[in-house]
Design a protein around this motif. Sequence first.
Motif, PDB file in Angstrom:
ATOM      1  N   MET A  80     127.080  26.409  73.602  1.00  0.00           N
ATOM      2  CA  MET A  80     127.624  26.660  72.272  1.00  0.00           C
ATOM      3  C   MET A  80     127.101  27.969  71.701  1.00  0.00           C
ATOM      4  SD  MET A  80     129.848  24.416  71.573  1.00  0.00           S
ATOM      5  CE  MET A  80     130.099  24.861  69.853  1.00  0.00           C
ATOM      6  N   GLU A  81     125.833  28.242  71.880  1.00  0.00           N
ATOM      7  CA  GLU A  81     125.279  29.502  71.388  1.00  0.00           C
ATOM      8  C   GLU A  81     125.921  30.695  72.090  1.00  0.00           C
ATOM      9  OE1 GLU A  81     123.174  29.981  68.776  1.00  0.00           O
ATOM     10  OE2 GLU A  81     123.557  27.848  68.476  1.00  0.00           O
ATOM     11  N   LEU A  82     126.152  30.547  73.378  1.00  0.00           N
ATOM     12  CA  LEU A  82     126.778  31.629  74.139  1.00  0.00           C
ATOM     13  C   LEU A  82     128.220  31.840  73.690  1.00  0.00           C
ATOM     14  CD1 LEU A  82     126.655  33.698  76.442  1.00  0.00           C
ATOM     15  CD2 LEU A  82     127.344  31.864  78.008  1.00  0.00           C
ATOM     16  N   LEU A  83     128.967  30.763  73.504  1.00  0.00           N
ATOM     17  CA  LEU A  83     130.352  30.875  73.061  1.00  0.00           C
ATOM     18  C   LEU A  83     130.447  31.587  71.708  1.00  0.00           C
ATOM     19  CD1 LEU A  83     131.785  27.346  73.984  1.00  0.00           C
ATOM     20  CD2 LEU A  83     132.355  29.525  75.063  1.00  0.00           C
ATOM     21  N   THR A 129     132.498  15.099  80.129  1.00  0.00           N
ATOM     22  CA  THR A 129     131.529  15.252  79.049  1.00  0.00           C
ATOM     23  C   THR A 129     132.012  14.431  77.866  1.00  0.00           C
ATOM     24  OG1 THR A 129     130.295  16.872  77.726  1.00  0.00           O
ATOM     25  CG2 THR A 129     132.653  17.285  78.034  1.00  0.00           C
ATOM     26  N   ALA A 130     131.214  14.340  76.837  1.00  0.00           N
ATOM     27  CA  ALA A 130     131.634  13.609  75.644  1.00  0.00           C
ATOM     28  C   ALA A 130     132.783  14.347  74.964  1.00  0.00           C
ATOM     29  CB  ALA A 130     130.452  13.469  74.681  1.00  0.00           C
ATOM     30  N   GLU A 131     133.759  13.596  74.478  1.00  0.00           N
ATOM     31  CA  GLU A 131     134.937  14.214  73.863  1.00  0.00           C
ATOM     32  C   GLU A 131     134.568  15.133  72.709  1.00  0.00           C
ATOM     33  OE1 GLU A 131     138.506  12.703  71.027  1.00  0.00           O
ATOM     34  OE2 GLU A 131     138.395  11.671  72.978  1.00  0.00           O
ATOM     35  N   GLU A 132     133.620  14.698  71.881  1.00  0.00           N
ATOM     36  CA  GLU A 132     133.261  15.523  70.723  1.00  0.00           C
ATOM     37  C   GLU A 132     132.645  16.854  71.145  1.00  0.00           C
ATOM     38  OE1 GLU A 132     129.999  12.292  71.078  1.00  0.00           O
ATOM     39  OE2 GLU A 132     132.175  12.456  71.335  1.00  0.00           O
ATOM     40  N   LEU A 163     133.402  18.477  74.005  1.00  0.00           N
ATOM     41  CA  LEU A 163     134.512  19.287  74.503  1.00  0.00           C
ATOM     42  C   LEU A 163     135.307  19.894  73.353  1.00  0.00           C
ATOM     43  CD1 LEU A 163     136.317  20.213  76.888  1.00  0.00           C
ATOM     44  CD2 LEU A 163     137.600  18.091  76.589  1.00  0.00           C
ATOM     45  N   LEU A 164     135.671  19.082  72.374  1.00  0.00           N
ATOM     46  CA  LEU A 164     136.519  19.564  71.293  1.00  0.00           C
ATOM     47  C   LEU A 164     135.785  20.535  70.366  1.00  0.00           C
ATOM     48  CD1 LEU A 164     138.553  16.359  70.359  1.00  0.00           C
ATOM     49  CD2 LEU A 164     139.073  18.162  72.016  1.00  0.00           C
ATOM     50  N   SER A 165     134.466  20.463  70.348  1.00  0.00           N
ATOM     51  CA  SER A 165     133.709  21.394  69.501  1.00  0.00           C
ATOM     52  C   SER A 165     133.792  22.830  70.003  1.00  0.00           C
ATOM     53  CB  SER A 165     132.239  20.963  69.418  1.00  0.00           C
ATOM     54  OG  SER A 165     131.572  21.177  70.659  1.00  0.00           O
ATOM     55  N   THR A 166     134.278  23.032  71.236  1.00  0.00           N
ATOM     56  CA  THR A 166     134.375  24.382  71.790  1.00  0.00           C
ATOM     57  C   THR A 166     135.738  25.026  71.545  1.00  0.00           C
ATOM     58  OG1 THR A 166     135.150  23.604  73.982  1.00  0.00           O
ATOM     59  CG2 THR A 166     132.763  23.748  73.634  1.00  0.00           C
ATOM     60  N   VAL A 167     136.707  24.256  71.019  1.00  0.00           N
ATOM     61  CA  VAL A 167     138.090  24.738  70.946  1.00  0.00           C
ATOM     62  C   VAL A 167     138.215  26.022  70.140  1.00  0.00           C
ATOM     63  CG1 VAL A 167     140.374  24.197  70.021  1.00  0.00           C
ATOM     64  CG2 VAL A 167     139.147  22.487  71.368  1.00  0.00           C
ATOM     65  N   GLU A 168     137.492  26.151  69.047  1.00  0.00           N
ATOM     66  CA  GLU A 168     137.638  27.337  68.192  1.00  0.00           C
ATOM     67  C   GLU A 168     137.088  28.600  68.852  1.00  0.00           C
ATOM     68  OE1 GLU A 168     134.926  27.687  64.710  1.00  0.00           O
ATOM     69  OE2 GLU A 168     134.264  25.665  65.298  1.00  0.00           O
TER      70      GLU A 168
END
Length: 299
Positions: A142-145, A163-166, A168-173
């Motif tokens: 997440m920090e890298l993204l 992985t956990a759905e939450e 995965l979806l936290s990376t969408v933006e």
Amino acid sequence: MRGLIFDIKRYSIHDGPGVRTTVFFKGCPLRCLWCHNPESQKPYQQIIYYEQKCIRCLTCKAVCEKKAISFINNRIEINTRLCDMCGKCWQNCPTNALEVVGQYYEIDELIKELTKDSVFFEDGGGITISGGEPFVQYDFLMELLKALKEKGLHIALDTTGYTAEEKLLSTVEFVDLYLYDLKIMDPSKHKRYTGVDNKTILSNLEALDKKDAKIAIRIPIIPTINDDEENINATIDFLKQLNNVVSVDLLPYHSMMVDKYKRLKMPFLLGDIKKPTDEEMERLKEAFQNEGFRVNIGG
């Protein structure tokens, strides 16, 4: 915060659009029997021994304070329970017969390394984050993204979807394109060959699709395991329910990685499976194309 990276590949043209730099995270929850990067599986550093480079000088044994190195049957043997990965053996090896797999990076250090060739990204390229499975190192991912997105770079994320759905979806933006692996549709067969069932993988793909994320499906073609008509038809039927699949990439199996297993002292359990023929790959490509998918072979 540090991340464990096992490789950085520059000028890649098979890991997303344009010319890219691909960073490979170490650690994966799957154990696919055909894994082409077995060095990616363990979430810690490992030592590879290149026996053909070894001149049997025993320098490594002499500098090892933990006495983890032995010389047996004319080859170096490392006791991983005694080894503390201090680095003295591979740092002092005169022929580079010993090599560490996995290097720790801080975010700023990794960003600097990944953007060295950013001039080549101007024609639609960017950064691809791969593995292993990047979500094994979720906080670092997440920090890298976030840091890459602040630089305005195109980001592709290669994932098994396990992985956990939450998470995965936290990376969408932050992610412009997902390279999403699909292997086998039958859950029991999937577990037999990868170590996990595919319920989470399939449900996560559906959830990602509902977020209107752009998704490139990647399917390794393993003869006698997932290239049969039943699996291909089941895969097509599943993908036809989705709205945001931009392409299907068919990746033919090869056995060039077998020596890696030997160097890592890992068993290769798949057996003697041959690479699929060009005719077979074209047949599979046509099956997906006939259902309206844009298909690539080999990347």
